[in-house]
Scaffold this motif. Structure first.
Motif, PDB file in Angstrom:
ATOM      1  N   PHE A  68       0.844  -1.189   0.000  1.00  0.00           N
ATOM      2  CA  PHE A  68       0.000   0.000   0.000  1.00  0.00           C
ATOM      3  C   PHE A  68       0.888   1.252   0.000  1.00  0.00           C
ATOM      4  O   PHE A  68       2.046   1.194   0.394  1.00  0.00           O
ATOM      5  N   SER A 127      -0.455   2.117   8.712  1.00  0.00           N
ATOM      6  CA  SER A 127      -1.242   2.184   7.474  1.00  0.00           C
ATOM      7  C   SER A 127      -2.728   1.895   7.593  1.00  0.00           C
ATOM      8  O   SER A 127      -3.399   1.686   6.586  1.00  0.00           O
ATOM      9  N   ILE A 131      -5.191   1.690   4.234  1.00  0.00           N
ATOM     10  CA  ILE A 131      -5.622   0.309   3.960  1.00  0.00           C
ATOM     11  C   ILE A 131      -7.131   0.164   4.101  1.00  0.00           C
ATOM     12  O   ILE A 131      -7.791  -0.461   3.274  1.00  0.00           O
ATOM     13  N   THR A 134      -8.846   1.428   1.199  1.00  0.00           N
ATOM     14  CA  THR A 134      -8.771   0.452   0.108  1.00  0.00           C
ATOM     15  C   THR A 134      -9.756  -0.690   0.319  1.00  0.00           C
ATOM     16  O   THR A 134     -10.427  -1.137  -0.618  1.00  0.00           O
TER      17      THR A 134
ATOM     18  N   ALA B  31      -4.472   3.867  -6.108  1.00  0.00           N
ATOM     19  CA  ALA B  31      -4.729   4.102  -4.693  1.00  0.00           C
ATOM     20  C   ALA B  31      -5.522   5.380  -4.486  1.00  0.00           C
ATOM     21  O   ALA B  31      -5.753   6.138  -5.426  1.00  0.00           O
ATOM     22  N   VAL B  38      -1.852   0.536  -5.335  1.00  0.00           N
ATOM     23  CA  VAL B  38      -1.864  -0.554  -4.367  1.00  0.00           C
ATOM     24  C   VAL B  38      -1.489  -1.799  -5.153  1.00  0.00           C
ATOM     25  O   VAL B  38      -2.120  -2.099  -6.169  1.00  0.00           O
ATOM     26  N   LYS B  40      -1.779  -5.503  -5.319  1.00  0.00           N
ATOM     27  CA  LYS B  40      -2.648  -6.481  -4.677  1.00  0.00           C
ATOM     28  C   LYS B  40      -1.920  -7.815  -4.484  1.00  0.00           C
ATOM     29  O   LYS B  40      -0.867  -8.046  -5.082  1.00  0.00           O
TER      30      LYS B  40
END
Lengths: 494, 494
Positions: A68, A127, A131, A134, B31, B38, B40
């Motif tokens: 991230f 984070s 996160i 996301t 992001a 990001v 994954k």
């Protein structure tokens, strides 16, 4: 080539000993950037072992790695209020995205005032915010759960007083962030990770830990409950070596992360987060180091054995290398990590000292006389014992000695730790023990934040944790005299 | 549960296909921070393979990992003038180290104006400056050389137009920084690394590359000579997949890093630096992907085989799992990376599509009928071929098929690349080929920066490199008509 002067002794000046050891063992050094460190190859090799061994544990328990962004826009950062408040005072903030030539001074650059960001970016201190933003898109239904992600990353927390590995503006860590359908499952994950940390630190790093729960005052900003592992250092101070947080629904609510349940409902998910950092390197130094340098448990040592040739002539070294090749083959075959140091610009004495500082578990030296006697000399780093070992039994001796060092180093630390937990019943004894013996004080506490804070103010001791394996016991608070149902562990801490 | 609509076709809109593929194959996403991505879990698993395989190569050739700070004080950053100038326009700058509560708005934070840094910190766009400042202390004598260090890290280059993996504000990479006593040794290192990159990208990622030298206009800011590997993407554009720089004494002079020679003199050291980044992930997608998704060469695939059970009832799945257990054991024993997908919330059809998008080299499906026939069905991702394979020959078939896929995927890309290098003798043909066929144009160039720039302005094509294996050949510059002694490769580039 002579070595620089000896290491300061621990009892002379513990903190100076610590800093000197890290420099002399080539683990790390202060960088040219205020508060940051350079992790040198030998220190980084230890960290790489931490990484690979822990990573395996995470993957074995169903976690996957991801990555991230380094930056968190301010508006996201402030979304979970307690978390934001907890870290606001130590945030590095990016405000501009360009430099330009300073017209007034040759070859100098200045920040371009026209390249100001509309929204400032925080360099991640942790984070959760980015996160969970996301996860908003990743979690829609029960099918997407549990989501168990870890990342290995650098984070930045602006610290005014820094110390190598223990407290630096930038440090390396892993941070796990998981999402679950139920509270129970999230709690199970929190505990699973705490036990993975405990086992790793004890079995690999040889450092005994106490598993416990943090008080509200000491828990992670944004958590409902923080579990931790605490380790005792040789100066009687405790070091928090890892934490695992049950975050409840705090972040799923702050970022509105709901999932469609199997039954057709819509619920907020339950979360955990957890991390260990390069701080573990500091624990390693302070748990096992002695006045001659680092002492590495074989399981964490980048190389468990160093082989040093003792020779005068070119003919000598040729004979020796023939013997060494055979030893190397055997070590490779049996996964014994070793290094052969044949640098001719350093004397054997210099090398002995270097690997003693670096804490290499076993040193093998081999010269012509050893070859004649059909063996080698080995020296243990932990006890300084030396012995001559015949070729035929070398592998067996190395294996049992490595096992023995791993066991002994842990036992030594465990004995020290156990001898430094003192039960105390009144505040005078509390202060007395803290200032003379140090270590953990096991005492009754009335459960209030006021008492906790007062004790901290008066003694600098904090509640390190409420141990998980403690028995419930009726008693009176060591400070207020009010009722208490169990003992907690106080200590001064890193 | 149905999959979302089909991937855009490459010939319809290549750039849209690229973005969609990355999202649908769960490699990465944009992001919540402008320009950042990001990565994954599935994309990161591929990156982890890049890391571990390259790291092994670096270590086998005597390099050690270390870690240097994220931040570079402005005064250090500007020390090597060309390097500073090259990166100044894309620097994220930290100017403050604290946030505080905004008294006017509840729960909002603002940058604390009183916490302004005396000297701004640049978030590293590359680490030469901070590393050479560190090397000042590490390098004193010939005994300290060569110094061969690598770091795996994140870097930030502020880009206005970003694309997943290809051009993002933050990206992950490795950067090697070495110091040597002689010019020859530094040059040897530069070339060694370039060949390590070439072998890795060809043999593991299955992408053919051209090794070459950059022109002055295209080389790294601060380098004397930049070597590179260039790979051709399916849309006829070239992608710079890795670079290895011979830095001469530029940085040792800028940071005054001298060493005492064996002979008693004092000399500046010679340097190299080199890196590959998450950009390689973009190359992987664009070199092999097709209209159904990613196509992974087995050597880079996080899992080479996916096993999918086909069942209706609980009894079915129990029978199937018994068979699957046996297959898993065999795969484990022979180091075949696999995943067994028994999720019951997704249909086999959904899974087939998912792993096709993800480019998993071989799919095994197994249902009751297969068990009756004592075998399984396998499907190749690259050719879509399906075949029934009896149990007894499964391991052998999987092994040879994986080898065959690795070979075929590379050969396909190599044929495409070779068919898209066109020799051109005049500028009309140059423009014609560039706009119709694309790919590399092999043409004579007079060696001047003016011609290079003019061609770029007129056609958007740049000199990708002067290939290392090119024969010297008399000719006339494709643009100016002036004398030239060898051909160079032009192309449009990512």
């Amino acid at each position: 080539m002579k070595n620089e002067k000896k290491l300061t002794k621990r009892e002379e000046n513990y903190s100076k000993w610590y800093n000197e050891l890290i420099i002399k063992a080539s683990l790390a050094e202060n960088a040219a950037v205020r508060g940051c460190m350079v992790i040198k190859p030998y220190g980084y090799a230890i960290w790489e072992r931490v990484q690979s061994l822990l990573d395996e544990k995470f993957k074995d328990t169903g976690h996957k790695n991801a990555y991230f962004p380094l930056f968190v826009p301010k508006s996201l950062f402030e979304a979970e209020e307690k978390n934001a408040e907890g870290f606001a005072k130590e945030c590095a903030v990016v405000t501009h995205y360009r430099l330009k030539k300073d017209e007034s001074t040759k070859n100098k650059l200045i920040v371009d005032p026209e390249a100001k960001l509309e929204e400032e970016l925080i360099v991640r201190p942790t984070s959760e915010a980015i996160i969970w933003k996301t996860y908003q898109n990743w979690i829609k239904s029960y099918r997407d759960l549990p989501l168990k992600i870890n990342q290995w990353a650098n984070v930045v927390r602006w610290e005014m007083r820094t110390r190598l590995f223990l407290r630096t503006a930038e440090f390396l860590w892993q941070e796990g962030h998981t999402a679950h359908a139920t509270k129970d499952e999230a709690m199970e994950e929190t505990l699973l990770i705490n036990s993975i940390y405990a086992n790793f630190v004890e079995q690999v790093m040889g450092i005994p830990v106490i598993q416990g729960i943090k008080t509200e005052a000491e828990q992670f900003a944004g958590a409902e409950k923080t579990y931790c592992i605490e380790a005792l250092m040789q100066d009687g101070k405790s070091l928090q070596a890892g934490t695992s947080h049950f975050l409840g629904q705090n972040f799923s609510k702050a970022f509105n992360v709901k999932y469609a349940t199997k039954e057709g409902g819509l619920d907020f998910v339950w979360a955990t987060s957890w991390g260990v950092s390069t701080r573990l390197m500091g624990a390693l130094v302070m748990a096992h180091g002695d006045d001659n340098g680092l002492v590495l448990p074989p399981n964490i040592a980048p190389f468990q054995v160093v082989i040093i040739p003792i020779y005068k002539s070119k003919e000598d070294i040729e004979k020796i290398e023939k013997e060494v090749e055979a030893i190397k083959d055997i070590f490779r075959e049996h996964n014994i990590r070793f290094e052969y140091d044949d640098r001719d610009s350093f004397t054997p004495g210099y090398k002995f000292n270097e690997y003693e500082l670096k804490g290499v578990p076993i040193r093998i030296s081999i010269g012509l006389r050893d070859i004649e006697k059909k063996g080698v000399e080995i020296a243990r780093r932990d006890t300084f014992e030396k012995m001559f070992v015949p070729k035929e039994t070398l592998l067996e001796t190395i294996k049992t000695t490595l096992d023995d060092i791993q066991t002994k180093v842990f036992e030594k630390a465990l004995n020290f730790r156990n001898n430094n937990i003192t039960q105390v019943e009144n505040f005078d004894d509390f202060k007395e023990i803290l200032n003379t013996k140090g270590g953990y004080i096991s005492a009754h506490w009335d459960g209030t934040r006021e008492t906790e804070e007062t004790i901290k103010k008066l003694t600098k001791a904090t509640i390190r944790c409420i141990p998980m394996d403690v028995q419930s016991e009726q008693g009176k608070c060591v400070y207020s005299g009010n009722k208490s149902t169990q003992r907690v562990l106080f200590a001064k801490a890193y």
